[in-house]
Design an enzyme around this catalytic site. Structure first.
Site, PDB file in Angstrom:
ATOM      1  N   HIS A 252     101.946  -3.433 -22.391  1.00 12.96           N
ATOM      2  CA  HIS A 252     100.903  -2.542 -21.862  1.00 12.96           C
ATOM      3  C   HIS A 252      99.933  -3.307 -20.966  1.00 12.96           C
ATOM      4  CE1 HIS A 252     102.358  -0.108 -25.330  1.00 12.96           C
ATOM      5  NE2 HIS A 252     102.188   0.868 -24.457  1.00 12.96           N
ATOM      6  N   ASP A 293      96.236   3.316 -19.804  1.00 12.17           N
ATOM      7  CA  ASP A 293      96.315   2.292 -20.857  1.00 12.17           C
ATOM      8  C   ASP A 293      95.268   1.193 -20.678  1.00 12.17           C
ATOM      9  OD1 ASP A 293      98.226   3.055 -22.734  1.00 12.17           O
ATOM     10  OD2 ASP A 293      99.911   2.351 -21.519  1.00 12.17           O
TER      11      ASP A 293
END
Length: 505
Positions: A252, A293
């Site tokens: 991420h 994210d």
């Protein structure tokens, strides 16, 4: 290898044939050359400036990495070298960056010299020490896990590549910022712009500063700067701050952010959403993908809740990560120099803020079935002018973009699976260490690479992508077929693994 000839030093030479400006050229370099030396060799051949972007293509038109690992070839299988971003105005490199690059080159040469004098076993040991050192450096972000409790602790937000260099986080960010600003006035070629609109785009061939330039292209080519009176400098500051707020974790990270945004951008063009939704809706979707994210700590919501982290406590166990991503996004937009929405009316701002919050919260996988079932129910009577229908579609588009890696070519998608498994295994290891419930699909003792994908593709990706394809049949060849092929690939791999294990005594 073809194209390699021994020299007196005993070091093999690599010969590369390539076309530049319609002329066949030949480059020759030692196998132990640094990546910088190889890039400079081709930069000289292209007569390019330091801030220009070079790309090398193979015979099939695929971008290949310009590095010492470039595969030797013959004149019949020559590469094609291009300057994909040309100068619009002369941009001088700042003195600070010149000094920094000079120092980097010196360090790189020293490392190569030292490695040449070091026995192989010591080199291997050195690599293992460096690898373990990087792991230890990575504990900075453990504050979100509740292992570090300092109130003012700041965790690293550097992208993965930053750790590989000798630069500090701040120096690496300065390097990326300077390179981005130097390249931001370059004109990206039409070929690259068109490729950027497709799911086959290969993120692994682009550096962080180049990805920032491509994100700027997305906002420009969708006409957002004109429609919303976005100042170019504010957009650059906003994009750079987004880059700074993605962490140095396996999956991420900023590259994932870029991939999701690029897929969203491609879907907007492929489905002709520019003529079906408003410009505000498109801005909401693209910016949601970019920010979805932000500041991800590498441990999912289940972990946050079980470990009772600060995030879980702050958001009462309700989508703690996604709520945090939203808060960070609007924290960036609250900075005057980064506020790309500052010239909008209060009504427009509220609309965009509300839309982004809905889209980002929709990426919480615990809400997957709820959102997909809503979309299924409205599918037969879908109406682009219906506000509720449109909002669910926007959530679906962000969700599809977020988990779209398997829709990409296998050579692009498979490295992402390796990154994801690394992040999963890090979480399950920590869960075991802290005596927390171990997330089953993240347990390195129970999960294999193929088994992790077959169920996910069969029960999550295919139902989601199939529903979207019903609304946009053109997506069958672009995203649905590649996902079907990925399922077949991992199913065969899983079967072969089981057969191999069954054959063991």
């Amino acid at each position: 290898m073809e194209g390699q000839t021994p020299r007196g030093s005993g070091m093999s030479m690599k010969i590369i044939y390539f076309m530049i400006n319609g002329k066949l050229e030949r480059a020759e370099f030692r196998a132990d050359c640094s990546a910088t030396e190889v890039k400079e060799l081709f930069r000289a051949a292209a007569e390019a400036e330091p801030h220009h972007i070079l790309k090398m293509y193979n015979m099939s038109g695929t971008v290949v990495n310009i590095s010492p690992r470039l595969e030797a070839n013959s004149a019949d299988s020559c590469y094609r070298l291009e300057v994909v971003a040309s100068d619009l105005q002369s941009v001088a490199m700042p003195p600070e960056l010149e000094k920094m690059e000079c120092r980097l080159h010196q360090l790189e040469r020293k490392v190569i010299e030292d490695m040449a004098k070091t026995p192989e076993i010591i080199c291997e040991l050195k690599n293992q020490v460096e690898s373990f050192k990087k792991k230890l450096e990575n504990v900075e972000h453990l504050g979100w896990m509740g292992l570090l409790r300092e109130g003012n602790h700041r965790h690293s937000k550097a992208p993965p590549k930053a750790r590989a260099s000798h630069l500090s986080v701040q120096e690496e960010r300065l390097r990326v910022r300077m390179k981005f600003l130097n390249m931001s006035s370059l004109q990206v070629t039409e070929e690259v712009r068109e490729h950027l609109k497709t799911p086959t785009f290969d993120n692994w061939q682009w550096e962080e500063a180049e990805m920032l330039v491509l994100l700027q292209v997305m906002y420009t080519d969708l006409d957002f700067l004109t429609a919303f009176q976005i100042e170019p400098e504010a957009l650059q500051n906003f994009l750079f701050e987004v880059y700074c707020h993605y962490n140095n974790i396996p999956f991420h990270n900023f590259q994932h952010c870029f991939c999701v945004t690029q897929m969203m951008y491609g879907l907007i063009w492929l489905t002709d959403l520019r003529n079906k939704l408003s410009r505000v809706d498109l801005l909401i979707m693209l910016t949601s993908a970019l920010c979805h994210d932000l500041d991800h700590p590498g441990y999912n919501n289940v972990y946050q809740i079980n470990a009772q982290t600060d995030l879980a406590l702050r958001y009462n166990d309700i989508s703690p990560l996604e709520n945090h991503h939203c808060a960070v996004a609007f924290g960036i937009l609250a900075k005057p120099e980064c506020n790309i929405l500052k010239n909008l009316s209060n009504e427009q701002y509220k609309l965009i803020r509300g839309g982004m919050i809905k889209c980002i919260l929709a990426t919480d996988m615990s809400r997957h079935n709820e959102i997909l079932n809503k979309f299924k129910a409205m599918q037969p009577v879908f109406n682009f002018t219906n506000k509720e229908h449109k909002e669910v579609l926007m959530k679906i588009m962000v969700k599809v973009s977020d988990i779209s890696n398997e829709a990409r070519p296998m050579e692009v998608a498979e490295p992402w699976l390796d990154c994801l498994l690394q992040e999963f295994f890090n979480q399950s290891d920590t869960e075991k260490l802290k005596g927390l419930p171990v997330t089953p699909f993240m347990d390195r003792d129970k999960v294999s690479k193929p088994s992790s994908q077959t169920s996910f593709i069969r029960f999550v990706l295919l139902p989601l992508f199939t529903e979207l394809t019903k609304l946009f049949p053109c997506l069958e060849q672009h995203i649905l077929e590649p996902v079907r092929r990925a399922l077949e690939y991992y199913s065969d791999m899983e079967k072969a693994t089981k057969e191999e294990e069954g054959a063991k005594p």
